[in-house]
Every structure is written in C-alpha cells, then in structure tokens.
Design a protein around this motif. Structure first.
Motif, mmCIF file in Angstrom:
data_model
loop_
_atom_site.group_PDB
_atom_site.id
_atom_site.type_symbol
_atom_site.label_atom_id
_atom_site.label_comp_id
_atom_site.label_asym_id
_atom_site.label_seq_id
_atom_site.Cartn_x
_atom_site.Cartn_y
_atom_site.Cartn_z
ATOM 1 N N PHE C 48 -1.028 30.918 -3.213
ATOM 2 C CA PHE C 48 -2.357 31.178 -3.781
ATOM 3 C C PHE C 48 -3.066 29.865 -4.108
ATOM 4 O O PHE C 48 -4.222 29.646 -3.736
ATOM 5 N N ALA C 49 -2.344 28.982 -4.786
ATOM 6 C CA ALA C 49 -2.925 27.671 -5.089
ATOM 7 C C ALA C 49 -3.276 26.942 -3.803
ATOM 8 O O ALA C 49 -4.306 26.261 -3.708
ATOM 9 N N ALA C 50 -2.422 27.091 -2.797
ATOM 10 C CA ALA C 50 -2.696 26.428 -1.523
ATOM 11 C C ALA C 50 -4.001 26.951 -0.934
ATOM 12 O O ALA C 50 -4.847 26.182 -0.467
ATOM 13 N N LEU C 51 -4.169 28.262 -0.978
ATOM 14 C CA LEU C 51 -5.374 28.860 -0.422
ATOM 15 C C LEU C 51 -6.607 28.331 -1.139
ATOM 16 O O LEU C 51 -7.613 27.969 -0.521
ATOM 17 N N ILE C 52 -6.518 28.247 -2.458
ATOM 18 C CA ILE C 52 -7.679 27.795 -3.229
ATOM 19 C C ILE C 52 -8.019 26.348 -2.895
ATOM 20 O O ILE C 52 -9.160 26.010 -2.600
ATOM 21 N N THR C 53 -7.013 25.496 -2.899
ATOM 22 C CA THR C 53 -7.319 24.085 -2.627
ATOM 23 C C THR C 53 -7.804 23.918 -1.193
ATOM 24 O O THR C 53 -8.722 23.146 -0.930
ATOM 25 N N PHE C 54 -7.203 24.684 -0.284
ATOM 26 C CA PHE C 54 -7.677 24.591 1.097
ATOM 27 C C PHE C 54 -9.126 25.051 1.182
ATOM 28 O O PHE C 54 -9.970 24.408 1.801
ATOM 29 N N GLY C 55 -9.400 26.150 0.498
ATOM 30 C CA GLY C 55 -10.752 26.683 0.505
ATOM 31 C C GLY C 55 -11.761 25.734 -0.124
ATOM 32 O O GLY C 55 -12.903 25.644 0.305
ATOM 33 N N LEU C 56 -11.329 24.984 -1.122
ATOM 34 C CA LEU C 56 -12.221 24.000 -1.729
ATOM 35 C C LEU C 56 -12.473 22.847 -0.765
ATOM 36 O O LEU C 56 -13.585 22.322 -0.678
ATOM 37 N N GLY C 57 -11.401 22.461 -0.061
ATOM 38 C CA GLY C 57 -11.542 21.303 0.824
ATOM 39 C C GLY C 57 -12.419 21.587 2.021
ATOM 40 O O GLY C 57 -13.173 20.716 2.462
ATOM 41 N N LEU C 58 -12.317 22.800 2.535
ATOM 42 C CA LEU C 58 -13.011 23.108 3.783
ATOM 43 C C LEU C 58 -14.507 22.841 3.728
ATOM 44 O O LEU C 58 -15.018 22.060 4.538
ATOM 45 N N PRO C 59 -15.234 23.446 2.774
ATOM 46 C CA PRO C 59 -16.679 23.170 2.762
ATOM 47 C C PRO C 59 -16.986 21.711 2.483
ATOM 48 O O PRO C 59 -18.005 21.187 2.949
ATOM 49 N N MET C 60 -16.118 21.044 1.723
ATOM 50 C CA MET C 60 -16.387 19.634 1.442
ATOM 51 C C MET C 60 -16.326 18.819 2.719
ATOM 52 O O MET C 60 -17.181 17.969 2.984
ATOM 53 N N ILE C 61 -15.301 19.081 3.536
ATOM 54 C CA ILE C 61 -15.168 18.274 4.736
ATOM 55 C C ILE C 61 -16.258 18.633 5.740
ATOM 56 O O ILE C 61 -16.956 17.763 6.260
ATOM 57 N N LEU C 62 -16.456 19.946 5.957
ATOM 58 C CA LEU C 62 -17.493 20.331 6.911
ATOM 59 C C LEU C 62 -18.867 19.887 6.420
ATOM 60 O O LEU C 62 -19.638 19.266 7.155
ATOM 61 N N GLY C 63 -19.149 20.191 5.146
ATOM 62 C CA GLY C 63 -20.439 19.808 4.592
ATOM 63 C C GLY C 63 -20.616 18.306 4.580
ATOM 64 O O GLY C 63 -21.707 17.793 4.863
ATOM 65 N N GLY C 64 -19.542 17.602 4.277
ATOM 66 C CA GLY C 64 -19.621 16.143 4.246
ATOM 67 C C GLY C 64 -19.988 15.583 5.600
ATOM 68 O O GLY C 64 -20.881 14.738 5.724
ATOM 69 N N VAL C 65 -19.321 16.101 6.631
ATOM 70 C CA VAL C 65 -19.617 15.601 7.973
ATOM 71 C C VAL C 65 -21.052 15.952 8.352
ATOM 72 O O VAL C 65 -21.800 15.120 8.886
ATOM 73 N N ALA C 66 -21.447 17.187 8.035
ATOM 74 C CA ALA C 66 -22.803 17.599 8.390
ATOM 75 C C ALA C 66 -23.830 16.743 7.652
ATOM 76 O O ALA C 66 -24.785 16.239 8.253
ATOM 77 N N GLY C 67 -23.615 16.565 6.345
ATOM 78 C CA GLY C 67 -24.569 15.779 5.580
ATOM 79 C C GLY C 67 -24.655 14.359 6.091
ATOM 80 O O GLY C 67 -25.737 13.773 6.222
#
Ligand code: HEA
Ligand code: HEA
Ligand code: CUA
Ligand SMILES: [Cu+2]
Lengths: 523, 263, 255
Positions: C48-67
C-alpha cells in the motif's frame, strides 16, 4: 534575497554553493560516523554499542557518504560548478536546467544515504557492496543501490554538461592550451565519470535485481558468478579515485601558482602527460583490488605493471607542482598552507600505494589497516586538505568577504597533527596484521594502545576541522570585505566582482594572445 | 653501476620469462591443480624441509626493499619541496612575482621524458621483484599436506585427507607445506594468517587455494577472517597449532580412529 | 516562470533577477518517491505504501518533464547535439557492461544455452529489426525536414510514422516476452533467462525513453515549434537505440 531563486536556481554559482552545502553536511555526518567508530574501537570488546550491526552500519555510511556524498560532489559538483564557467569566461554552463537537476538529484541521493539512520534494517554492505553478503543480508541493499545510482546519474549529467561547456563556451581567444590546469583536471575527471559510472550503476542495479527480483547474476548455484561483481565494481571504483585525485590536484595547481606568483612548471607535461596518462591508465588497473579475491593468476602481472606505471603521470603532475615553487615569490596564507601540507602528505599516501600494487606484498597487506591508512592519506588527508584549501581560496570570491587568517592557520596545524597521528598509526598496525572492518579486535589485543592513540588523534583532527567550518560560517556572515582580487591572481575568475552577479560579467571577457592564467611575469 | 644494471636486467628477464610461462597456460589459475605448474617443476622439486622455498621470509625481505625504495623517493621529493618553500619565500624588498624561466621545447620534453623513464625504471624493478615473490607464493611444493577448508558464517571447517574434521583449529606438522583448498557455503571470507603473510578469499562456486610452511613445533598462529562476511565478521577467528611430525602423526591417527568409530 | 534566455542580464545590479526553474526539483522528488516505492514494495513488503509513493512520483516525473519541455523547448538547445554524443557514450557503457557479462557467462558455461531454455523464434526478431531500421530512416527524414526546410506538416508526418513504428516494436517486444513467460521461461529460470530479459528489457527501456522524447517534442510541434536543436539530438538518440538493437539481436537471438 529571494529564496526561491536560491532553491530552484539554475545559475551555476548558486548550484555550486548548494553542492558545497550538501557535501559539507555529508562530510560532517560521515565524520561523526567516523568518530563513533573511533570511540567504539578505543577499547577491546564492546564500548558504546554491544551490537556489531550498529558498527557495520556506521562504517557503511562513513565510507559511502565520504566518497559519494562528500568528495566527488565537492570536487566535481561544487568546484566545477563554481569555477569552470568563471575560469573560461562563460556566462553560465551549457544547460543550466540540467545543472539544477544534477544538484537536486545529488540532494535526493544524500537524503537516501541519510535515511540509513532512520529506517529499519539499514544497509550494512560496506561501500563496496560485495555479493553474496549484499544479496542475503537482512539489511536494505536497495537503499545502497539507489543511493549509488542516483548520485551516479547526477554526476553523469553534470559531466555531459561540463564537457559541452568547456568545449563550446570558452571566451574568445581562450585556446585549449590556455585553460587553467583545474579546468583540464576536471575535464579529465568527467571523462572518467562518463565512461565508468554507468558500469558501477549497472553493477549495483544487478545486486538489487538479484536480491529482490530473482535474477541470477551473482548466484553460482544458478549459473551466476560472484567475482563478476567485484570486477564491475572496481572497474568503476578504481577510476573513481582519480575522479577525486584529478580535481583536487587541479585545485592545488591554482593555489600554488597564485601564491608563488609563478607560471605552472611544464604545463604541457602536466596536461598531456599527467592528466592524459592517468585517463589512459585508470581503466586497466582495477585488478589490484582483487589480488586476494581468487581471480585467475595471470591477469595480475599486466595490472601490476600498469598500476605501478600510474606513478609516472602522477609523478609528472607532482613535478609540475613542486616546480611551480621554483623561483617563485611565495606567501603563506591559509589556502597555501593547506596546499603545501598536501605536497608532503600526498607523498605518503601515493607512495604507500606502491607496495599495494605488488600482488605478493598485498597477500599480507590487503584488507588490513595498512590499506585503510593508504587511502585515508590520499583521500581523507590529501583530498580533504585540498578541498579545504580550495574553499579558503575561493572564499572571498564566493562571499565577497574574508575569513579569519589566524583561525584558518590554527585549524590547519591542529588538523595536520591529528591526521598524522590517526592515519600513520593505521598503517603501522596494518603491517602488523590488524584486519579492517572489525567491530571488535579481541584476538588482536596487542593493538589496543594504538587504537586508543588513534581515537585521541581523531578527536584532535575533528577539532581542527571544526575550527575551519566555524571560521567559514563566521567569515561568510561577518568577515571584512575582501575586494575583487585579494590574492592578485591572474586567472579569469578574479577579474569579475566578488561575489559575481548573475551572468558573471557585464560583458563577456576576451583574452589577449600573450595572456595565460599564470603569466605573472608579463603583468 | 654495472652491478645495478645487471641486477635490473636479470629481474626484468625473470619477469618477462614468467609472463611467457603464465601466458603459456601453466595452470596456475586458482581452482586448478597448482602442482601442474611449469614453474613449480622448474624450481621447487626438491624434497626436505630446509629446501622448500618458503615465501614468508621473502615477504619480509621484499617489504623492506620496497619500503627503502619509497622512503628514498619520498624524502627526495620532500626535501626538494621544503628547500623551494624556504628558498623562494617572499621577503621584504624581494621580488613580488615569480621569475621561473619559460621552458624551451627541448627542456620541456626533457623534463617530461627523463623523469618518466626514471620512474618507469623503478616501477619495472619493483614489478620484477614483486612478481618473482608472487610466483613463490603460488608454487606449492609437491610434498605437502592438502586440507580442504569450507568457510561459513562464522567458522572455519577443515577436512583432512583421512576424513578427520576440525573447526577453527588447524593442527599441522612442522616442516611440511600445508595447502588449503578453500570454498565457502555462504558469503565471502578470507583466510588470513598474519604470521605467514598470506590470505586468500573463499567464496561459493569457486575453489581457491593458499599454502604456507609452519616451521616451529609448539607454536600457535592466529587465523582471522579478512573479508567482510556479515555481522559477526570480526569474531571469525581460529588457531593454527603446529606439532612435531611425531605428535602430529599420533593426533592424526587417533582422530581417524575416532572418526571411524563414530560413523 | 523562469526565463533563462530572456534578456534579464543587467548584471552587476544588486537586485537583478536570477534565473530559476522548479521542474528539475519536481522531477528529482519524483525520483525519490519512486526509490522509496521500490523499497516499500520489495524490502518492507508494504504494497500500500509502495502504491502511494509510486502514485506520488508518477505525476511529478511526468509533469516535471512536461513542464521542463514546455519551458525550455526552442530556447537555446544549440549545444545539445554535442552533449547527446557524450550522453550516448555513457549509455553505451551500460550496454557494454551487460554484454561483457553475457559473453563471460556464456564462454565460461559448460553448455549453452543452459537447460530449460526454449528455442527462440527466428523470423520474429528479424521483423522487429526491419521495423526499427525503418523508424531510424523516418526520424532521419523528420530531422532533415526540421533542419532545412522546416515544413511542419512534413515533420509531423515523419514523426508520427516513427512513433507508430516505435510503438509497434515495443508491442512486439511485450508480446514476445509474454509468449516466453507463458512457456515458463522467466528471468529467474537460468543464466540465459537473466541475461535475455535484462538485455532486451534494457533495450526496451531505451525505446520507451526515445518515444518519451518524441512525445515531449510532439506537443510543441503540434503547436507550431519544430526546433532543429531539439530534433537533431532526439534523432541521434534514436539511431543509437537502433544500433544497439543490432547487438541485441545478433548476440542474444542469433548466437
Ligand atoms: C584519491 C584516492 C586514491 C588515490 C589517488 C590512490 C592512488 C593509488 N593507489 Fe589507492 N586506494 C584508494 C584511493 C586512492 N588510491 C582507496 C579508496 C582504496 C581502498 C578501497 C577499499 O578497499 O575500500 C585504495 C586501495 C588501493 C589498492 C588495493 C589494496 C587492497 O585492497 O588490497 C591498491 C593496490 O594496488 C592501491 C594502489 C594505489 C596506487 C599505486 C596509487 C597511485 O596512483 C599513487 C601514485 C602516486 C605516487 C607513487 C606518489 C607520487 C609520485 C612520485 C613521487 C613519482 C615517483 C614514484 C615512483 C617511481 C614510485 N590502492
Ligand atoms: C573521503 C573519504 C574519507 C574521509 C574524509 C575519511 C575520514 C575519516 N575516516 Fe574514514 N574511511 C573511508 C573514507 C574516508 N574517511 C572509507 C572509504 C572507508 C572504508 C569503508 C569500508 O570499509 O567500506 C573508511 C574507513 C575508516 C575506518 C576503518 C574502520 C574499519 O575498517 O573498521 C576508520 C577507523 O578509524 C576511519 C576513520 C576516519 C576518521 C577518523 C576520519 C576523519 O578524518 C573524519 C574527520 C571529520 C569530522 C570529525 C567531521 C567534521 C568535524 C566536525 C563536525 C566537528 C565536530 C566533531 C568533533 C569535535 C569530534 N575511516
Ligand atoms: Cu568471514 Cu569475515
Ligand atoms: Cu585502485
């Protein structure tokens, strides 16, 4: 001052300062680990912890953080960032955002390394992470892998950035043969990083894959091979010592030339013979770490000769440094004091590598405190002194203020005494058989006195470093204004104001035909 | 001068010949039979204690030689540096900038090539000596006692040819070469005997070897683990107990009988 | 947001504006989250913790690259082509490590392939090769167009064709993996399984990165910017991915 323009900065000088703060924090944390280890070793048997695991975790954190979190980032992160664009007369690096990414990833790496102290089952695999232990330990090997991977990636993109910057962004008239030696040295270090870090990254990734994803790379029971990891690891980690060595020698060249007000002796031999030779040789000597590992025998002879041959380029660089003093006009401010200290102490460190290069002598010396003494002389003494020398030297440029000369010199002498007590003793007991990575040396009780001496020495040395650190903090806040060029250096970074503005120069500098960074007699 | 030259030439030759032999596949690689080595056949086929080429004293000798070598180099450099620092310090009224001459191309090349050759010569001299001793460390006398060692977290388990087994205690006869064939059942370990100046790692999946020559009966030697192998690494120690050949024989046969009885 | 290139450089002025960008920081924090996610999942067995941290990281990395792309594209990538060369050197070393390991294992193994290895297909990888080589050609056409004539429609046409080929290749890789895994041949089967999946997987991850670079450039291209400074290094990277595939195919499938 605008905080977000600091934290999210893309300016090379601020990125550099962020690197400096992070790496100094890493140094302090890893230094405190060293102190804990020293206290633990001050008596036979348990002293401050009765759990060997705690000691192993301190040792892991000490080695990994000192090398990956302190020295490599301080040298190729801080010095390279701060000095290279200024030394080559550029406004910034080629890719400022990539530079910001690099320092941020560095902080992520540091955070991961520091998590060691807060998580259950911290990694205890030593900085070398050898399997099979690293794949069966209860400790968190993944944290080790990620720390190395992320710091490595930060370094690779830094390397790409700086090689491009040096190649394409030099000021008009600044030809290759007029580059500061420091720029050359860092260039060499980054070439090594680009070639070798990927190998290390792969090796530590494979470790975690073996442990967590069920692959068989290093598991002999299923067709893998244990020794391959050691080869991959040292294929990077030997060149890594030159990634440390080259920039810190570069810093020494800048300082010695400035305080001797002299041209660098035999520039071409230093650059092409010294730096070039080290780059060529560094990839073919890694087996000297595997002399007692059970590798096939014949591979040793070639690598023994190449290892010994490293003394040729290093010797040429040393001649260049010592020769720069010849007919100079030498003054002895704090940076120069540290630099001259290195001139003597590096001899001890480098020359004690020579017996280690011989497989026969290594049969006894390997994995003892002799090795620990050797590499502390080159890294913890020569490397750290050079970093401190460099910070003192560029201090007025970075802050626009002057540190306190008295405390600077005092700090140097205290550290000088302390380091020699600790690390000389290490070599002595090492030759007599004291193995490294020992939490308890109860079957070597004859060394208890020596260990106590080292603990005392370490305390002295810690005080010496503390003096320097406090001196910087006080100097940065309250030091007297330093002026733009307090050392009357010729090098380009001193031609702009202190501290330099964003963009470095109101209009980019260009250099004349007879100018070199060291042409003091032409002034 | 002439003698030094001769010495160098001789050692270099030995080194080169050894490369040739090693490349020729003398089977010296760890895990194979050391005795099949050409070098062993050429040099050490003698019998009897006194004539076994024991590398341990050779280690002490080479260590001293190398130590003198690097000390001389170190002192030369240090003295030169100290002299320059003192001689060219800035004095009131003296020059404010340095006045080192710009090297002519010939001088620049000379200052690179000559030191390079001097350093290289010293390197090769050390390499030759180091390599000769290394070969001694890897050539096991034919007359030897071969013992199997399995290391594990955290013990040394020895098995003698006749099936006698000991743990953390290696009983050996004085005057006979002892060969250990080593492997590991878990992590890396390194069988380090400081008194005999040898160590070698053991690991799962490969067999490595080391040998040594116990000389004095009645002595004990420390064995210690020199490769980080886990939490209790520093407690992984043992002893080597040297007996006279007669005492050893007695112990050995008694052990064999006991082993037979218990099985 | 930060304007690296806008002429803000009234240097020397004490209150001058200093450039900054938040995207590198966001990407880095995303990377931190993903590292923690791995630890939670595989070390501490806390999915569960893994899912949450993964889920937090995903938009950061995608959004970061896009931005990042949005902020920087078309502004001063002049030197990226040379830099990409250096980066490729580092990448090549990763592959070299894997191949050296593979050769070493293979040449020292008593028999090869080890027991339990199914026969690999022959035609299938050849088709994949043809697809990848074609895509190298199409991206070259896109690059040429972007550099010389700059007709946006043509660039887009070649680009989309390349991406289509790239995704096809990736799909075929996944199908092939699924097929083999269904036959019971997995990454833990034996030494060949380990090297096979890690080398093809490593290559596939580079295909993904290449496609991500194309995607990052696609949106600006749709909006009207097709900077040659972006497409030249992007194309160089894709050629590299293509060349590496020759090694993969020849060493892993046909030797
Ligand atoms: C900055 C770091 C640094 C530097 C510069 C060096 C430099 C050298 N090192 Fe060291 N080394 C380490 C860091 C470094 N090392 C570390 C961290 C380890 C241990 C890692 C671990 O296990 O945890 C290690 C371990 C290590 C080993 C393995 C020991 C073992 O584990 O068994 C060996 C063996 O050959 C070795 C040799 C050398 C040599 C020959 C040099 C040479 O480059 C030195 C060259 C310099 C000189 C020789 C002096 C100046 C030259 C002259 C005055 C000219 C004339 C000299 C001659 C002709 C001899 N080192
Ligand atoms: C750059 C590298 C570097 C540096 C700078 C140091 C610095 C020091 N190291 Fe270390 N060391 C390594 C790299 C380094 N080391 C490596 C790679 C290993 C091997 C790891 C392994 O085996 O895997 C090792 C191993 C190692 C051991 C061997 C342990 C063992 O094998 O069991 C020891 C033992 O004494 C030791 C001691 C020290 C000490 C006392 C210092 C001192 O110089 C530290 C001084 C610094 C400070 C004290 C912090 C700053 C000061 C303050 C914050 C002021 C306040 C503090 C006081 C007043 C006390 N180190
Ligand atoms: Cu066994 Cu260390
Ligand atoms: Cu090395």
């Amino acid at each position: 001052m605008n905080l977000k323009e600091w934290i999210f900065t893309t300016d090379h000088k601020r990125v550099g300062v962020l690197y400096l703060i992070g790496s100094m924090a890493a140094f302090i944390v890893a230094g405190i680990m060293a102190m804990l280890m020293r206290v633990e070793l001050s008596t036979l048997g348990p002293t401050i912890t009765s759990n060997p695991s705690s000691y192993n975790v301190w040792l892991y954190a000490h080695g990994a953080v000192m090398i990956l979190g302190f020295q490599i980032p301080a040298l190729t992160g801080f010095f390279a960032n701060y000095c290279i664009p200024l030394m080559i007369g550029a406004k910034d690096v080629a890719f400022p955002r990539v530079n910001a990414l690099s320092v941020w990833l560095f902080y992520v790496g540091i955070i991961l390394a520091l998590l060691t102290f807060f998580i259950p089952d911290p990694p205890d695999v030593m900085w070398t992470g050898y399997p099979p232990y690293s794949t069966i330990t209860a400790g968190n090997t993944a944290l080790y892998s990620f720390t190395v991977l992320i710091l490595g990636f930060a370094s690779i993109i830094g390397g790409v950035n700086f090689l491009t910057t040096i190649a394409y962004m030099r000021a008009p008239g600044l030809t290759w043969n007029k580059l500061n030696i420091f720029v050359w040295c860092t260039l060499g270090a980054f070439v090594l990083q680009l070639i070798f870090v990927p190998v290390l990254g792969t090796a530590v990734t494979l470790i975690s894959m073996d442990k967590y994803l069920g692959t068989t790379f290093f598991d002999p029971a299923r067709g893998g091979d244990v020794l391959t990891y050691q080869n991959l690891f040292w294929f990077y980690s030997h060149p890594a010592v030159y990634v440390i060595f080259l920039p810190f020698f570069g810093v020494l060249f800048e300082i010695v030339a400035t305080f001797a007000k002299n041209r660098v002796f035999n520039y071409n031999a230093v650059v092409y013979g010294g730096i070039g030779g080290i780059i060529l040789l560094s990839g073919v000597v890694w087996v000297h770490h595997l002399y007692v590992s059970g590798m096939i025998d014949w591979i040793r002879i070639g690598q023994m000769v190449t290892t010994l041959m490293i003394s040729v380029p290093v010797g040429l660089m040393l001649i260049g440094l010592v020769g720069t003093l010849y007919k100079g006009s030498i003054t002895f401010e704090t940076p120069m004091l540290y630099a001259l200290g290195v001139l003597f102490l590096f001899l001890i460190g480098g020359l004690t590598g020579i017996p280690l290069a011989l497989p026969s002598l290594t049969l006894h010396l390997s994995e003892t405190y002799y090795v620990v003494g050797h590499f502390h002389y080159v890294m913890a003494v020569a490397g750290t002194f050079s970093i401190f020398a460099g910070v003192y030297y560029w201090f007025p440029k970075i802050t626009g203020r002057m540190y306190n000369e008295f405390w600077g010199k005092l700090g140097f002498w205290v550290t000088f005494v302390g380091t020699n007590i600790v690390f000389w003793t290490m070599m002595d007991i090492g030759v007599k058989g004291m193995p490294r990575r020992y939490y308890d040396y109860s079957h070597f009780s004859q060394f208890e006195g020596a260990h106590q001496l080292m603990t005392i020495g370490a305390a002295i040395l810690g005080v010496g470093f503390a003096i320097a650190l406090v001196n910087w903090i006080v100097g940065a806040m309250k030091g007297a204004p330093a002026g733009d060029n307090p050392w009357q250096s010729m090098s380009l970074e001193w031609t702009t104001v202190s501290p330099p503005p964003h963009g470095n120069w109101p209009s980019p500098p260009s250099v004349s035909a007879e100018w070199t960074p060291y042409a003091y007699d032409r002034r | 001068m002439n003698r030094i030259l001769k010495h160098w030439a001789a050692t270099a030759l030995i080194a080169v010949s050894n490369v040739a032999m090693a490349a020729g596949g003398d089977g010296q690689s760890s895990g194979q039979t050391p005795a099949s080595g050409n070098i062993a056949k050429l040099q050490y086929l003698h019998k009897g204690e006194a004539r076994i080429a024991d590398p341990a004293p050779g280690w002490d000798y080479l260590w001293k030689e190398v130590l003198i070598d690097i000390t001389v180099i170190g002192i030369l450099f240090a003295l030169m540096t100290a002299f320059f620092i003192w001689r060219y310090r800035r004095v009131p009224g003296g020059p404010q900038v340095g006045s080192a001459p710009k090297l002519s191309p010939a001088a620049a090349i000379g200052w690179a090539v000559i030191p390079a050759f001097v350093f290289l010569a010293d390197d090769l001299f050390l390499a030759a000596n180091g390599w000769v001793l290394w070969n001694k460390f890897r050539d096991v006398p034919a007359d030897r006692l071969e013992i199997h060692l399995e290391s594990g977290m955290y013990s040394w388990d020895y098995t003698y040819p006749n099936g006698v087994q000991t743990q953390n205690e290696l009983v050996v006869p004085a005057g006979k070469a002892i060969l250990l064939r080593m492997t590991s059942r878990d992590t890396l370990h390194s069988h380090f005997i400081p008194d005999f100046r040898v160590k070698e790692d053991s690991m799962p999946g490969r067999t490595t070897f080391l040998w040594f020559l116990p000389r004095e009966a009645g002595k004990e030697h420390v064995v210690t683990c020199a490769e980080y192998c886990g939490v209790m690494h520093s407690y992984m120690a043992g002893r080597i107990i040297v007996k006279t050949p007669e005492e050893f024989k007695q112990w050995y046969e008694a052990g064999a009988a006991a082993a037979k009885r218990s099985s | 947001m930060s304007q690296q290139d806008a002429a803000h450089h009234h240097a020397g002025h004490a209150h001058a504006h200093w450039d900054y960008s938040i995207w590198p920081a966001i990407i880095s924090i995303g990377v931190l989250a993903w590292s923690l996610a791995f630890c939670f999942q595989f070390v501490y067995h806390m999915p569960f913790a893994a899912l949450i941290t993964f889920g937090l990281g995903l938009p950061m990395i995608l959004g970061g690259v896009a931005g990042w792309t949005n902020e920087a594209i078309g502004k001063g990538e002049g030197l990226s082509y040379g830099a990409m060369g250096w980066f490729i050197l580092a990448e090549a070393m990763i592959f070299a490590t894997f191949f050296v390991y593979y050769w070493y294992m293979r040449l020292s193994a008593p028999s090869w392939p080890p027991a339990g290895t199914p026969t690999l297909p022959i035609v299938y990888p050849l088709v994949m090769t043809v697809i990848l080589v074609t895509s190298s050609f199409t991206i070259h056409m896109a690059e040429e167009e972007a550099m010389h004539r700059g007709d946006r429609g043509t660039v887009l046409k070649w680009l989309l064709l390349t991406m289509l080929l790239g995704f096809t290749f990736l799909g075929m890789s996944i199908y092939e993996w699924g097929h083999l895994i269904a036959e019971g041949f997995t990454i833990s089967s034996n030494a060949f399984g380990t090297t096979f999946y890690s080398i093809t997987g490593l290559h596939a991850s580079h295909v993904i990165v290449g496609l991500a670079i194309f995607t990052a450039g696609l949106f600006p291209a749709l909006k009207g910017t097709i900077p040659a400074g972006f497409w030249r290094p992007a194309s160089l990277y894709w050629h590299f991915v293509d060349i590496i595939w020759f090694f993969v195919v020849s060493q892993v499938y046909f030797w």
